[in-house]
Design an enzyme around this catalytic site. Sequence first.
Site, PDB file in Angstrom:
ATOM      1  N   SER A 237       0.875  -1.169  -0.047  1.00  0.00           N
ATOM      2  CA  SER A 237      -0.059  -0.043   0.044  1.00  0.00           C
ATOM      3  C   SER A 237       0.678   1.377  -0.146  1.00  0.00           C
ATOM      4  O   SER A 237       2.074   1.408   0.431  1.00  0.00           O
ATOM      5  CB  SER A 237      -0.740  -0.174   1.198  1.00  0.00           C
ATOM      6  N   GLN A 259      -0.843   4.167   6.557  1.00  0.00           N
ATOM      7  CA  GLN A 259      -0.318   3.353   5.599  1.00  0.00           C
ATOM      8  C   GLN A 259       0.537   2.620   6.125  1.00  0.00           C
ATOM      9  O   GLN A 259       0.684   1.180   5.862  1.00  0.00           O
ATOM     10  CB  GLN A 259       0.103   4.143   4.456  1.00  0.00           C
ATOM     11  N   HIS A 262       0.621  -0.891   7.498  1.00  0.00           N
ATOM     12  CA  HIS A 262       0.079  -2.053   7.036  1.00  0.00           C
ATOM     13  C   HIS A 262       1.098  -3.147   6.620  1.00  0.00           C
ATOM     14  O   HIS A 262       0.868  -4.464   6.612  1.00  0.00           O
ATOM     15  CB  HIS A 262      -0.392  -1.813   5.296  1.00  0.00           C
ATOM     16  N   GLU A 327      -1.558   5.217  -5.194  1.00  0.00           N
ATOM     17  CA  GLU A 327      -2.840   4.442  -4.897  1.00  0.00           C
ATOM     18  C   GLU A 327      -3.706   5.416  -4.197  1.00  0.00           C
ATOM     19  O   GLU A 327      -4.863   5.615  -4.442  1.00  0.00           O
ATOM     20  CB  GLU A 327      -2.455   3.332  -3.971  1.00  0.00           C
ATOM     21  N   HIS A 328      -3.289   6.122  -3.004  1.00  0.00           N
ATOM     22  CA  HIS A 328      -4.133   7.071  -2.285  1.00  0.00           C
ATOM     23  C   HIS A 328      -3.417   8.460  -2.322  1.00  0.00           C
ATOM     24  O   HIS A 328      -2.117   8.406  -2.050  1.00  0.00           O
ATOM     25  CB  HIS A 328      -4.070   6.501  -0.763  1.00  0.00           C
ATOM     26  N   ASP A 361     -10.897   3.402   3.314  1.00  0.00           N
ATOM     27  CA  ASP A 361     -10.760   2.051   3.764  1.00  0.00           C
ATOM     28  C   ASP A 361     -11.844   1.148   4.001  1.00  0.00           C
ATOM     29  O   ASP A 361     -12.111   0.054   3.918  1.00  0.00           O
ATOM     30  CB  ASP A 361      -9.756   1.879   4.781  1.00  0.00           C
ATOM     31  N   GLU A 415      -5.870  -6.070 -48.145  1.00  0.00           N
ATOM     32  CA  GLU A 415      -5.183  -6.915 -47.012  1.00  0.00           C
ATOM     33  C   GLU A 415      -5.036  -8.252 -47.450  1.00  0.00           C
ATOM     34  O   GLU A 415      -4.288  -9.097 -46.873  1.00  0.00           O
ATOM     35  CB  GLU A 415      -6.020  -6.628 -45.742  1.00  0.00           C
ATOM     36  N   HIS A 420     -12.379 -13.072 -46.756  1.00  0.00           N
ATOM     37  CA  HIS A 420     -13.035 -12.110 -46.250  1.00  0.00           C
ATOM     38  C   HIS A 420     -13.934 -11.229 -47.032  1.00  0.00           C
ATOM     39  O   HIS A 420     -15.327 -11.063 -47.008  1.00  0.00           O
ATOM     40  CB  HIS A 420     -12.123 -10.941 -45.301  1.00  0.00           C
TER      41      HIS A 420
END
Lengths: 430, 430
Positions: A237, A259, A262, A327-328, A361, A415, A420
């Site tokens: 985190s 943080q 964690h 992330e945050h 959270d 192509e 096709h």
Amino acid sequence: MPSRLTSTDVDFEAKFRALLGAKRESAADVDDAVRAIVGRVRAEGDAALIDLTRRFDGLELTADTLRVESDEIDAAFQATPPETLQALRTAHERITSHHERQRPKDDRYVDALGVELGSRWTAVESVGLYVPGGQASYPSSVLMNAVPAKVAGVERIAMTVPAMRGALNPLVLAAAKICGIDEIYRIGGAQAVAAFAYGTETISPVTKIVGPGNAYVAAAKRQVFGTVGIDMIAGPSEILVIADGANDPDWIAADLLSQAEHDTAAQSILLTDDAAFADAVEAAAERQLKRLSRGATASASWRDHGAIIVVASLAEAPALSDRIAPEHLELAVEDPDGLFAKLRNAGAVFLGRHTPEVIGDYVGGSNHVLPTARSARFSSGLSVLDFVKRTSILKLGPEQLRALGPAAIELARVEGLDAHGRSVAIRLNL
Amino acid sequence: MPSRLTSTDVDFEAKFRALLGAKRESAADVDDAVRAIVGRVRAEGDAALIDLTRRFDGLELTADTLRVESDEIDAAFQATPPETLQALRTAHERITSHHERQRPKDDRYVDALGVELGSRWTAVESVGLYVPGGQASYPSSVLMNAVPAKVAGVERIAMTVPAMRGALNPLVLAAAKICGIDEIYRIGGAQAVAAFAYGTETISPVTKIVGPGNAYVAAAKRQVFGTVGIDMIAGPSEILVIADGANDPDWIAADLLSQAEHDTAAQSILLTDDAAFADAVEAAAERQLKRLSRGATASASWRDHGAIIVVASLAEAPALSDRIAPEHLELAVEDPDGLFAKLRNAGAVFLGRHTPEVIGDYVGGSNHVLPTARSARFSSGLSVLDFVKRTSILKLGPEQLRALGPAAIELARVEGLDAHGRSVAIRLNL
């Protein structure tokens, strides 16, 4: 001591690059061990699950006890203290109402030529939710992973959580019950991921596997990807707090340490235009660290990966923040919305001095599964979109095919794709 | 001969499972070779690109000629025949107008407690588009990958295409010009992917890499994932055609062979409730194969991987189709919308007898980059969503924090996360 970077220093760019490039995870190479486990579960089914659970979790199971009985789930729910149940329900309700706004809308329309086009969204059929055991067995994680799947309309959500020597966190079971999950297995590790991917006599395979886990779980998810879908593989985190000198240093220090507690590999960064405030936050963090139950973890993270970036002006903040792509991201400044408008790369943003990241959270309503390791430059947090998929729609009549066919035939021709061209031409008698 | 399965046969389920489980790709293990190439480009930059391009593409470049000059792009555009240019423009316009409907909307709202929540979408900053060289250097692929990125608002789109012995497909350059791409490099393989991921003296790194490629390109994309975003790794193409006996067998055979001509590993499956019609399609395919310029490829694909599934009733079709989860699904039946409503897993659906899948390859407007290998069970085709990412938003004032804080503190407490609880409590003087 966290590292200190000052944007006016001549070596700032070099130090900032080093901060961005620093490896925080020592990814153990468990691929071979995981390959063996996945292969065994695929070949032997329940028997492999029982044997591996005995070996890794010290728990003796039978095919009849792989699954947690509804009585055990109900008992865990009943035993949950009312204030905890109330908090879980508040979180569940707020996460649900926020995620309900994320349901994508089908689109079906007819264009000027009369061609019908569209996009139709449908839920994935079944999801397997991995929940870690032990200390990281978080009820909030059950809510954050299960609610978007439920809101998406996933019909079957199965959950698995390892029970070391038989112990299950009753709050994880209570959270599952609040989410309406009643299919729960007491297995973990790569063997649980393999069971979800390939199925066993007792466990039906799922379409997609989500949820956090250790290195074995992450490696197993990578290996079964393709057979089933998986969510992102989350790294440790991170938080970036952009704060002016008008904040209470104790509040900002508390956010940084939330943080850091964690994981020793977590990263907390303060960016401020006030060097004296930076000193005050650092001092406050030192004081607070002494009082935390997870002080050793938080100290190691803050010392080894923490950083304080002092800029001459907050005008420098958006460009630096976008390079970090946190992330945050907390914007503890006078005009957080104005600053937010100037930056783009962040998993989640927390605006103003009264929005600690921790609200996100648990009870804010937004998801706490967010892109780590700078991946917010190109990816997003978990949402309802992770549990649906889109089918694009085309419908032409003879008239529309006459109008569009020649252009398709021309492109197939250049192509070099004969067949096709023919599949259109044959319908136009060309 | 394609394999024939009949749903009333006793061994049908076993044969159907075998069809689903059959490996069509022999994935060469090129990981080590690719790791060496990526490492060299990262360490040596342009010099490595020049050396590797000499070795693999037989082309002598300098730092000044890595990039295709705008004169060369203009010349290719000018030299494109008007009817081809017109077809490319039709495709570009239709793809653009369809993808413009995919732009996700920001959401910002205030809930009953006064909490501000929301989601904000922003484009990824830069995208690297890989275009294969040689026979698979398709202008339509440039349009399908570049348009969603443009519509998403990506500011920088760089393209790379290998030039074997110097040769570039001028239509690929013309398609790039129509898309507004002017940053084009003449390099390919794992070295091009590495250059996009890490940058060199001449090539700035990008945020996300998309586009098809061979086994080396796919392995390189997997290896650099994390440093940059990547799109899905596409497998060989597939089609499932569900057709009743009222179709012209020649039309349906043409559609099946249009997938088969892509690759010997491609797969074409017919599902019908009319065994005589199945015979007629098989006979028509044999006749048509003789006249195709790519007949050898199409024959091998149809023989080795093709299948005809005869069911007693089309009511059996949705469940079987959802297990196949085809990349392309044609519903050549009387009530295609009714059948579509009963099934869920398909990358793209083509409704009715006058919508050959090829329209979607070129000019329908929907994207032709679609999930293969049964991954339509959990993933979607390329869209604007692949070029944007979402930041979730939370904003509380003191009053909202007082209302929600205690529930967050309670959940932090039961999860054993002290510092989490403190970051809220400290603001509430608790």
